[in-house]
Design a protein around this motif. Structure first.
Motif, PDB file in Angstrom:
ATOM      1  N   GLY A 198       0.884  -1.357   0.110  1.00 58.43           N
ATOM      2  CA  GLY A 198      -0.149   0.005  -0.076  1.00 58.43           C
ATOM      3  C   GLY A 198       0.910   1.190   0.173  1.00 58.43           C
ATOM      4  O   GLY A 198       2.138   1.158   0.048  1.00 58.43           O
ATOM      5  N   LEU A 199       0.200   2.412   0.006  1.00 58.23           N
ATOM      6  CA  LEU A 199       0.665   3.608  -0.015  1.00 58.23           C
ATOM      7  C   LEU A 199       0.418   4.564   1.132  1.00 58.23           C
ATOM      8  O   LEU A 199      -1.075   4.597   1.408  1.00 58.23           O
ATOM      9  N   SER A 200       1.131   5.587   1.894  1.00 57.10           N
ATOM     10  CA  SER A 200       0.692   6.216   2.752  1.00 57.10           C
ATOM     11  C   SER A 200       1.312   7.603   2.754  1.00 57.10           C
ATOM     12  O   SER A 200       2.634   7.638   2.336  1.00 57.10           O
ATOM     13  N   ILE A 201       0.646   8.715   3.147  1.00 53.56           N
ATOM     14  CA  ILE A 201       1.440  10.109   3.448  1.00 53.56           C
ATOM     15  C   ILE A 201       1.484  10.385   4.732  1.00 53.56           C
ATOM     16  O   ILE A 201       1.961  11.429   5.096  1.00 53.56           O
ATOM     17  N   ASP A 202       0.988   9.415   5.961  1.00 54.74           N
ATOM     18  CA  ASP A 202       0.947   9.778   7.199  1.00 54.74           C
ATOM     19  C   ASP A 202       1.888   8.905   7.866  1.00 54.74           C
ATOM     20  O   ASP A 202       1.392   7.747   8.030  1.00 54.74           O
ATOM     21  N   SER A 203       2.839   9.144   8.789  1.00 54.63           N
ATOM     22  CA  SER A 203       3.690   8.482   9.335  1.00 54.63           C
ATOM     23  C   SER A 203       2.564   7.940  10.652  1.00 54.63           C
ATOM     24  O   SER A 203       3.279   6.795  11.286  1.00 54.63           O
ATOM     25  N   ARG A 204       1.662   8.572  11.058  1.00 51.10           N
ATOM     26  CA  ARG A 204       0.781   8.187  12.055  1.00 51.10           C
ATOM     27  C   ARG A 204      -0.172   7.047  11.969  1.00 51.10           C
ATOM     28  O   ARG A 204      -0.412   6.240  12.846  1.00 51.10           O
ATOM     29  N   THR A 205      -0.570   6.627  10.512  1.00 48.68           N
ATOM     30  CA  THR A 205      -1.168   5.727  10.248  1.00 48.68           C
ATOM     31  C   THR A 205      -0.583   4.688   9.137  1.00 48.68           C
ATOM     32  O   THR A 205      -1.251   3.626   8.675  1.00 48.68           O
ATOM     33  N   VAL A 206       0.501   4.744   8.871  1.00 47.98           N
ATOM     34  CA  VAL A 206       1.172   3.947   8.118  1.00 47.98           C
ATOM     35  C   VAL A 206       1.214   2.563   8.422  1.00 47.98           C
ATOM     36  O   VAL A 206       1.325   2.479   9.812  1.00 47.98           O
ATOM     37  N   ARG A 207       0.945   1.622   7.644  1.00 47.48           N
ATOM     38  CA  ARG A 207       0.996   0.128   8.005  1.00 47.48           C
ATOM     39  C   ARG A 207       2.091  -0.477   7.503  1.00 47.48           C
ATOM     40  O   ARG A 207       2.671  -0.104   6.703  1.00 47.48           O
ATOM     41  N   PRO A 208       2.509  -1.628   8.271  1.00 47.20           N
ATOM     42  CA  PRO A 208       3.481  -2.467   7.872  1.00 47.20           C
ATOM     43  C   PRO A 208       3.433  -2.942   6.443  1.00 47.20           C
ATOM     44  O   PRO A 208       2.385  -3.287   6.168  1.00 47.20           O
ATOM     45  N   GLY A 209       4.546  -2.694   5.615  1.00 47.87           N
ATOM     46  CA  GLY A 209       4.473  -3.140   4.221  1.00 47.87           C
ATOM     47  C   GLY A 209       4.118  -2.295   3.296  1.00 47.87           C
ATOM     48  O   GLY A 209       4.355  -2.276   1.997  1.00 47.87           O
ATOM     49  N   GLU A 210       3.539  -0.928   3.568  1.00 49.35           N
ATOM     50  CA  GLU A 210       3.361   0.327   2.998  1.00 49.35           C
ATOM     51  C   GLU A 210       4.584   1.092   2.466  1.00 49.35           C
ATOM     52  O   GLU A 210       5.593   1.046   3.388  1.00 49.35           O
ATOM     53  N   ALA A 211       4.632   1.377   1.362  1.00 52.52           N
ATOM     54  CA  ALA A 211       5.573   2.823   1.156  1.00 52.52           C
ATOM     55  C   ALA A 211       4.946   4.019   1.513  1.00 52.52           C
ATOM     56  O   ALA A 211       3.874   4.589   1.439  1.00 52.52           O
ATOM     57  N   TYR A 212       5.823   4.863   2.327  1.00 54.74           N
ATOM     58  CA  TYR A 212       5.712   6.107   2.926  1.00 54.74           C
ATOM     59  C   TYR A 212       6.225   7.276   2.036  1.00 54.74           C
ATOM     60  O   TYR A 212       7.508   7.096   1.733  1.00 54.74           O
ATOM     61  N   PHE A 213       5.423   8.251   1.565  1.00 55.60           N
ATOM     62  CA  PHE A 213       5.693   9.119   0.779  1.00 55.60           C
ATOM     63  C   PHE A 213       6.011  10.338   1.631  1.00 55.60           C
ATOM     64  O   PHE A 213       4.902  11.114   2.217  1.00 55.60           O
ATOM     65  N   ALA A 214       6.977  11.009   1.382  1.00 54.20           N
ATOM     66  CA  ALA A 214       7.391  12.038   2.417  1.00 54.20           C
ATOM     67  C   ALA A 214       7.229  13.540   1.689  1.00 54.20           C
ATOM     68  O   ALA A 214       7.939  14.102   1.224  1.00 54.20           O
ATOM     69  N   ILE A 215       5.701  13.754   1.506  1.00 54.21           N
ATOM     70  CA  ILE A 215       5.083  14.813   0.930  1.00 54.21           C
ATOM     71  C   ILE A 215       5.362  16.211   1.726  1.00 54.21           C
ATOM     72  O   ILE A 215       4.905  16.012   2.995  1.00 54.21           O
ATOM     73  N   LYS A 216       5.620  17.132   1.038  1.00 52.86           N
ATOM     74  CA  LYS A 216       5.858  18.466   2.011  1.00 52.86           C
ATOM     75  C   LYS A 216       4.518  19.228   1.886  1.00 52.86           C
ATOM     76  O   LYS A 216       3.763  19.571   0.632  1.00 52.86           O
TER      77      LYS A 216
END
Length: 483
Positions: free
Chosen positions: A29-47
């Motif tokens: 999966g994909l996430s832009i929120d470090s508080r809700t990112v799930r294991p195995g997802e890619a985290y996008f560090a958006i400004k």
């Protein structure tokens, strides 16, 4: 086991990214929120406007993110061995991944915009399509410059149906988003005086909404509200954009999806309609004529996307309004129950009038009252005071007994109300909480609504904290006695 959404090789190719560290083979999966990112997802560090996602890369990886997508300027701030995909700009990288996601998608794609009803219509579509195949839709109101590409990039490759909500506050915002989505069908629910602060006229709002036609796939269809005052303008804009098929919905006899009759109940509606030459009689698990009208657009879209119309109409009965957009709760008040209608997510003149109409049909208990708790409607520009003052007619016309207002704009409504309907006033929502909580009695129906910036959700939370709440079904009312 959760199926991979993207292989890392696919992501790197789509985004022209450089791999660093030891990323896994795929992400789920994909996430832009470090508080809700799930294991195995890619985290996008958006400004963002307030925070830079690069400040939370370490937290995201610690929470189990499979990798982080960061820009070249911040690479040196990350741990040397961190699993990364490095790009020139993270948001641009997300957009590139979204386009790759659209390119691999073979299912039917629908885009929804409009001044009112975007999210509820999107949720109706999600619900009816999900009964017929793999369905993907935008989460919550992810409808802006980052929400749309994130939603599109999250779409699984095997989706048979994909639904995207597209919003705007300014002209020119919809076009780049819809060209990314490339829908087969585009719905404009309605055009109303919303965001007037940035447009100045309803006609300018219609022109901005009409940008959705520019991204339609060849042979795509525009689905328009024939009852709306901007219909002719939207139709001409669609034709000018090269749209060859326009399908209409409304109450008029000429509408392709026509409302023949509707019986409005406190928490639902019974609808009789003619959908593209097919009769449809169904229960809709959302109250209000406005919801019934949008269900016409939904069923027309279902038919145009070659899904089963009868099954879709049947499944509408299982719908319920989402939190902040009409969700109902039964409050356990001393001596009985009260109904809470949570409309706290957003507000504009059209949706406020519709919500007051729903409150006007709410069933009451013995000696129960209809109570409206209203916060400012924002972004209305110079017309704001008059538009707030004008709500007085909807208050009296829907037999609302007491109105609690907060905010400088709602002061204009407060002053326009008869003294017999004034419940209380405060400068802001937090200051109104105790007044509202103290006013609710058994048998009442309470509706809370305001623009997101008015922070009306706090009043909903205060009521639910003071009076234990549970979901209110169609057959569960304050005391079951109409008035």
């Amino acid at each position: 086991m959760t199926q991979p959404l993207w292989t890392v090789a696919e992501m790197a190719q789509a985004m022209h990214a450089t791999q660093s560290g030891q990323p896994p083979e795929a992400v789920t999966g994909l996430s832009i929120d470090s508080r809700t990112v799930r294991p195995g997802e890619a985290y996008f560090a958006i400004k963002g406007d307030v925070h830079d996602g690069h400040d939370f890369v370490a937290a995201a990886l610690e929470a189990g993110a499979a990798l982080a997508v960061v820009d070249e300027a911040h690479r040196h701030e990350c741990p040397a061995n961190a699993p990364l995909l490095v790009v020139p700009d993270v948001l641009d990288g997300l957009r590139m991944l979204a386009r790759a996601g659209r390119a691999r998608l073979a299912g039917q794609v629908v885009a929804v915009t409009g001044s009112v009803g975007k999210t509820s219509t999107k949720e109706m579509l999600r619900h009816v399509f999900a009964a017929q195949g793999v369905t993907h839709a935008s989460v919550a109101s992810f409808n802006n410059h980052w929400g749309v590409p994130l939603s599109l990039a999250r779409c699984p490759q095997d989706a048979a149906y994909a639904v995207f909500e597209i919003g705007m506050n300014h002209a020119g915002e919809i076009e780049p988003l819809v060209r990314m989505v490339r829908p087969h069908a585009a719905i404009v629910t309605t055009v109303e005086p919303v965001h007037l602060e940035f447009f100045g006229s309803v006609e300018a709002i219609a022109d901005a909404k009409a940008e959705i036609f520019t991204g339609l796939e060849p042979g795509g269809v525009a689905i328009l509200n024939a009852d709306n005052g901007q219909f002719a303008r939207l139709r001409e804009k669609a034709r000018a954009a090269g749209v060859t098929r326009i399908v209409t919905f409304g109450a008029g006899e000429a509408a392709d999806a026509r409302l023949i009759d509707v019986a409005l109940q406190p928490a639902s509606s019974a609808v009789h309609a003619r959908i593209l030459d097919h009769d449809a009689t169904y229960k809709l698990g959302m109250p209000g004529r406005h919801m019934a009208m949008n269900s016409l657009a939904v069923l027309a879209t279902v038919s145009l996307c070659r899904a089963d119309l009868a099954l879709a109409a049947l499944s509408l009965a299982q719908l319920s309004p989402p939190a902040g957009r009409g969700a109902r709760r039964r409050l356990d008040v001393g001596g009985g129950g009260a109904i809470l209608i949570d409309e706290s997510y957003n507000a504009n003149p059209a949706s406020m009038a519709a919500a007051l109409g729903v409150l006007g049909r709410a069933e009451l208990g013995e000696r129960g009252r209809r109570i409206a708790v209203l916060g400012d409607m924002l972004e209305l520009g110079p017309e704001g005071p008059d538009l707030h003052r004008g709500l007085a007619a909807a208050v009296t016309g829907n037999n609302v007994d007491a109105v609690f207002c907060c905010g400088p704009l709602m002061r204009h409504l407060w002053e326009a109300l008869p003294s017999s309907r004034r419940g209380g006033y405060a400068d802001h929502a937090a200051a109104l909480e105790s007044q509202v909580v103290g006013a609710v009695h058994a048998g009442d129906a309470v509706m809370v609504k305001g623009s997101l910036g008015s922070r009306m959700k706090g009043i909903v939370t205060a009521l639910e904290k003071r009076f234990p709440a549970q979901a209110a079904r169609d057959d569960v009312t304050a005391q079951g006695k109409p008035r």
